[in-house]
Design a protein around this motif. Structure first.
Motif, short mmCIF file in Angstrom:
data_model
loop_
_atom_site.label_atom_id
_atom_site.label_comp_id
_atom_site.label_asym_id
_atom_site.label_seq_id
_atom_site.Cartn_x
_atom_site.Cartn_y
_atom_site.Cartn_z
N MET A 1 0.84 -1.18 0.00
CA MET A 1 0.00 0.00 0.00
C MET A 1 0.88 1.24 0.00
SD MET A 1 -2.86 1.21 2.75
CE MET A 1 -1.79 1.82 4.04
N VAL A 2 0.70 2.06 -0.99
CA VAL A 2 1.44 3.31 -1.08
C VAL A 2 0.58 4.42 -0.49
CG1 VAL A 2 2.42 4.98 -2.69
CG2 VAL A 2 2.66 2.55 -3.13
N GLU A 3 1.21 5.25 0.31
CA GLU A 3 0.49 6.37 0.92
C GLU A 3 1.02 7.66 0.33
OE1 GLU A 3 -0.93 6.56 5.27
OE2 GLU A 3 1.03 7.53 5.22
N ASN A 4 0.14 8.45 -0.27
CA ASN A 4 0.53 9.75 -0.79
C ASN A 4 0.31 10.79 0.30
OD1 ASN A 4 1.26 9.44 -3.61
ND2 ASN A 4 -0.83 8.70 -3.87
N GLY A 45 -12.63 9.81 -4.14
CA GLY A 45 -12.83 8.38 -3.98
C GLY A 45 -11.74 7.64 -3.21
N TYR A 46 -10.93 8.38 -2.46
CA TYR A 46 -9.86 7.74 -1.69
C TYR A 46 -10.04 8.01 -0.21
CZ TYR A 46 -7.70 7.41 -6.28
OH TYR A 46 -7.46 7.14 -7.60
N ASP A 47 -9.36 7.21 0.61
CA ASP A 47 -9.39 7.40 2.05
C ASP A 47 -8.37 8.44 2.45
OD1 ASP A 47 -11.30 5.36 2.34
OD2 ASP A 47 -9.74 3.83 2.43
N ALA A 48 -8.79 9.37 3.32
CA ALA A 48 -7.90 10.45 3.75
C ALA A 48 -7.80 10.46 5.27
CB ALA A 48 -8.44 11.79 3.28
N THR A 49 -6.59 10.70 5.75
CA THR A 49 -6.33 10.85 7.17
C THR A 49 -5.62 12.17 7.40
OG1 THR A 49 -6.06 8.46 7.38
CG2 THR A 49 -5.23 9.81 9.19
N ILE A 50 -6.19 13.00 8.26
CA ILE A 50 -5.55 14.28 8.58
C ILE A 50 -4.51 14.04 9.66
CG2 ILE A 50 -5.92 16.59 9.53
CD1 ILE A 50 -8.77 16.45 8.37
N GLU A 51 -3.32 14.55 9.42
CA GLU A 51 -2.23 14.46 10.40
C GLU A 51 -1.91 15.90 10.83
OE1 GLU A 51 0.74 12.37 8.13
OE2 GLU A 51 -0.19 10.44 8.58
N PRO A 52 -2.54 16.35 11.94
CA PRO A 52 -2.36 17.74 12.37
C PRO A 52 -0.99 18.00 12.99
CG PRO A 52 -3.68 16.55 13.96
CD PRO A 52 -3.41 15.60 12.82
N ASN A 71 -4.43 4.05 -0.47
CA ASN A 71 -5.00 3.28 -1.58
C ASN A 71 -5.18 4.09 -2.85
OD1 ASN A 71 -5.19 1.05 0.16
ND2 ASN A 71 -7.16 1.74 0.90
N ALA A 72 -4.28 4.99 -3.12
CA ALA A 72 -4.33 5.77 -4.36
C ALA A 72 -3.31 5.25 -5.36
CB ALA A 72 -4.09 7.24 -4.06
N SER A 78 0.45 13.64 -9.55
CA SER A 78 0.04 14.84 -10.27
C SER A 78 -1.44 14.80 -10.61
CB SER A 78 0.87 15.01 -11.54
OG SER A 78 0.47 16.15 -12.24
N ASP A 79 -1.93 13.67 -11.08
CA ASP A 79 -3.35 13.51 -11.39
C ASP A 79 -4.21 13.65 -10.14
OD1 ASP A 79 -2.73 13.09 -14.05
OD2 ASP A 79 -2.74 10.90 -13.86
N LEU A 80 -3.74 13.06 -9.05
CA LEU A 80 -4.45 13.14 -7.78
C LEU A 80 -4.54 14.60 -7.31
CD1 LEU A 80 -5.74 11.79 -5.29
CD2 LEU A 80 -3.43 11.55 -4.37
N LEU A 81 -3.44 15.34 -7.39
CA LEU A 81 -3.43 16.74 -6.96
C LEU A 81 -4.36 17.59 -7.82
CD1 LEU A 81 0.34 17.33 -6.16
CD2 LEU A 81 -1.52 16.91 -4.56
N GLN A 82 -4.39 17.34 -9.12
CA GLN A 82 -5.28 18.10 -10.01
C GLN A 82 -6.75 17.85 -9.65
OE1 GLN A 82 -4.50 19.94 -13.05
NE2 GLN A 82 -2.35 19.92 -12.57
#
Length: 93
Positions: A1-4, A45-52, A71-72, A78-82
């Motif tokens: 699993m790669v985490e962006n 459509g992806y899972d996000a975790t905030i790391e404050p 899971n991205a 670059s596509d994800l950021l756009q």
């Protein structure tokens, strides 16, 4: 699993590319928050975790936090950021 990892600075209209912005200025917004970014990531459509309380390395004195995207694997960063930038703009409208 790669985490962006996505930092708010990637979308900050007040920053130049050399200061850390990674999206075109037309897609950038003023003072993006990790909460907005996490909501946009979920819309994409992806899972996000905030790391404050983490600081972007180029701005080490400002603890803006960041968003970890799990899971991205099927999208390039670059596509994800756009895609996230488009949703952040939509959230602001």
């Amino acid at each position: 699993m790669v985490e962006n990892i996505i930092w708010p600075a990637y979308f900050d209209a007040d920053l130049s590319r050399s200061e850390g912005r990674r999206v075109p200025s037309a897609m950038a917004v003023a003072d993006p928050t990790p909460e907005e970014i996490a909501e946009a990531v979920k819309q994409v459509g992806y899972d996000a975790t905030i790391e404050p309380d983490l600081a972007y390395p180029r701005q080490s004195r400002d603890r803006t936090g960041r968003v970890a995207v799990a899971n991205a694997d099927d999208a390039g960063k670059s596509d994800l950021l756009q895609a996230v930038a488009a949703y952040v703009q939509a959230l602001r409208d």
